[in-house]
Scaffold this motif. Sequence first.
Motif, PDB file in Angstrom:
ATOM      1  N   UNK A   1       0.803  -1.217   0.000  1.00 50.07           N
ATOM      2  CA  UNK A   1       0.000   0.000   0.000  1.00 50.07           C
ATOM      3  C   UNK A   1       0.833   1.262   0.000  1.00 50.07           C
ATOM      4  N   UNK A   2       1.979   1.220  -0.659  1.00 49.08           N
ATOM      5  CA  UNK A   2       2.862   2.385  -0.699  1.00 49.08           C
ATOM      6  C   UNK A   2       3.649   2.400  -2.003  1.00 49.08           C
ATOM      7  N   UNK A   3       4.223   3.576  -2.346  1.00 47.12           N
ATOM      8  CA  UNK A   3       5.038   3.707  -3.548  1.00 47.12           C
ATOM      9  C   UNK A   3       6.360   2.981  -3.341  1.00 47.12           C
ATOM     10  N   UNK A   4       6.827   2.311  -4.376  1.00 51.00           N
ATOM     11  CA  UNK A   4       8.056   1.517  -4.286  1.00 51.00           C
ATOM     12  C   UNK A   4       9.247   2.379  -3.911  1.00 51.00           C
ATOM     13  N   UNK A   5      10.247   1.719  -3.327  1.00 48.97           N
ATOM     14  CA  UNK A   5      11.448   2.426  -2.886  1.00 48.97           C
ATOM     15  C   UNK A   5      12.482   2.584  -3.993  1.00 48.97           C
ATOM     16  N   UNK A   6      12.264   1.958  -5.142  1.00 46.44           N
ATOM     17  CA  UNK A   6      13.205   2.021  -6.267  1.00 46.44           C
ATOM     18  C   UNK A   6      12.417   1.837  -7.563  1.00 46.44           C
ATOM     19  N   UNK A   7      12.978   2.268  -8.699  1.00 47.47           N
ATOM     20  CA  UNK A   7      12.268   2.135  -9.976  1.00 47.47           C
ATOM     21  C   UNK A   7      12.296   0.705 -10.505  1.00 47.47           C
TER      22      UNK A   7
END
Length: 554
Positions: free
Chosen positions: A243-249
């Motif tokens: 439920x969160x934006x990823x920490x890396x692309x």
Amino acid sequence: MSTLRVRAFRVFGSFCFVFSFGLVGPWGCGEDASRSEAGSSNAGAADAAGAAGSFAGSETGGSSGSGASNEAGATGNSAGSGTGGSSGSGASNEAGATGNSAGSGTGGSSGSGAGTNVTDGGSASQTAEGGSEQEGSPQGGASGLAGTGSETTPGGSERSVGGTAGEAGESRGRFEGVAQKGPFVRGTSIIVSELDENLSQTGSSFTSEIRDNSGRFEVDASYFTGPYAKLTANGFYFNEVLGEVSSAPLTLVALVDADGSSTVNVNILTHLETPRVEYLCGQGVGFEAAKKQAQAEVLAALLITLDDAPSSENLDIAGSSDADAALLAASVLLQGYLEVGELSELLSAVAADLREDGTLDEEAPGSLLMNAATLVDPASIRANIEQRYSELGVVAETGDFEASIARYRDEGPYPYVTRVVFPETGPDGPNLLHSANDGRTLESSQSLRYDLSAETPQGQPFRVRLLWTDPTVPWGAALGSDMWMFSQPQNWSVTDVFSSPDYAAIQDFTVTNSGIPSHLPMLLVGTGSMRIELYEGNAGVLTGMRTIAWAPGG
């Protein structure tokens, strides 16, 4: 439920106890037979309203190869050529007061030539090679690839222009869609690369980016002439499991037919099927047939079966169809509690395993899929997605992805393998959580310390429960006897001791921050036995147990 709560902690090197009572609740292409050799219905060029206009257009290999036309100029000159068309025709002047037209055609089944259609009494001159006025085309460039040339404006100036695309070519090379793992966020780069008939890059590409957090993009690469295109999305994305934006692309790709595709979504399925499509095309399978086969094989590897599924690039994780739900299930099974780097490795491993035979045979990636199916909480995933899209002003009508997750958990051919690491020895002594201690009787002593030590993956919840299992010895009957004790927990959140009808003492130890080591020193006092239960994931799944007894002298 009346319970005795005991918390032991160390002050200045000694263990202390606090007793209280209370209530507690516990991842060369062969042409399809139906595909024309080249641009069968792409239009030539037209000058619709110039007072004086000249234009040149060319068409190669169309089913109705034609030149170009000047539709309404007072004076118009038009020249065109057609090569290999089934009805190669020249060029015409439709309505000029004075019109001159010349055309040539090569290989047309109806010969070639030029014709005029003068309606206002103008004169006409023509040249024909083996043709007659009737064999020429009075309508000019009805179809063919859009040409380039010069257009004379009413003011007499000349500018370089491109031919106008025809009916079937209007959307060629124009792509729009969404990039999704969960949806990619603003700033994600979208690269469209032109591919030739062998799925090799021609060197032409177009770069754009996603401008909002829904993952939506639009790319105009209409100048491409190659038959296929590869879309590459690279950026941060919404992790639907956490439920969160990823920490890396993350990078995902899709292969599409440049003539037939305008809506193109980039997702987990398009990514996993790409190496398989490339391999099948190299074996002579047509592009569309290869796409369909590869999609079915990727889904089968995840124990998902769909009848007449749309192409993967037409699926949407926020959609309500069974196929959309299958995409979301695939996304969840690949994601699990993996970090972005680990997810990239898993995607590469699964795609490589599927590439040549279309089956997933390697146990390591299969076990990671089983890990995800076992540990994720589908209810929280659905809530995460609905909340994310709600924030974007979109209503997500998510389909029944839960059934596919449950099917893999229950029927998947690979074993569950925990990703939590239990060191043999912790900072304070032998680790009670290590499997080597399962079933052992350990030595108890006020001076002999043990450790409760675990290393959990980033983002994955983990909890340990200790339960007193010795029915002959009351837990903590006397102060400092027949019990476990701990002090100074590092990255553990610890409950008070509580009881149940079956267990005199229960205590929970939950990792506070995943991704970093957790440990605490423990003493085993007097005589006793306990069961250690290991719970993982948001669903709190029991994934392992240890039984340990202790006594003075071991």
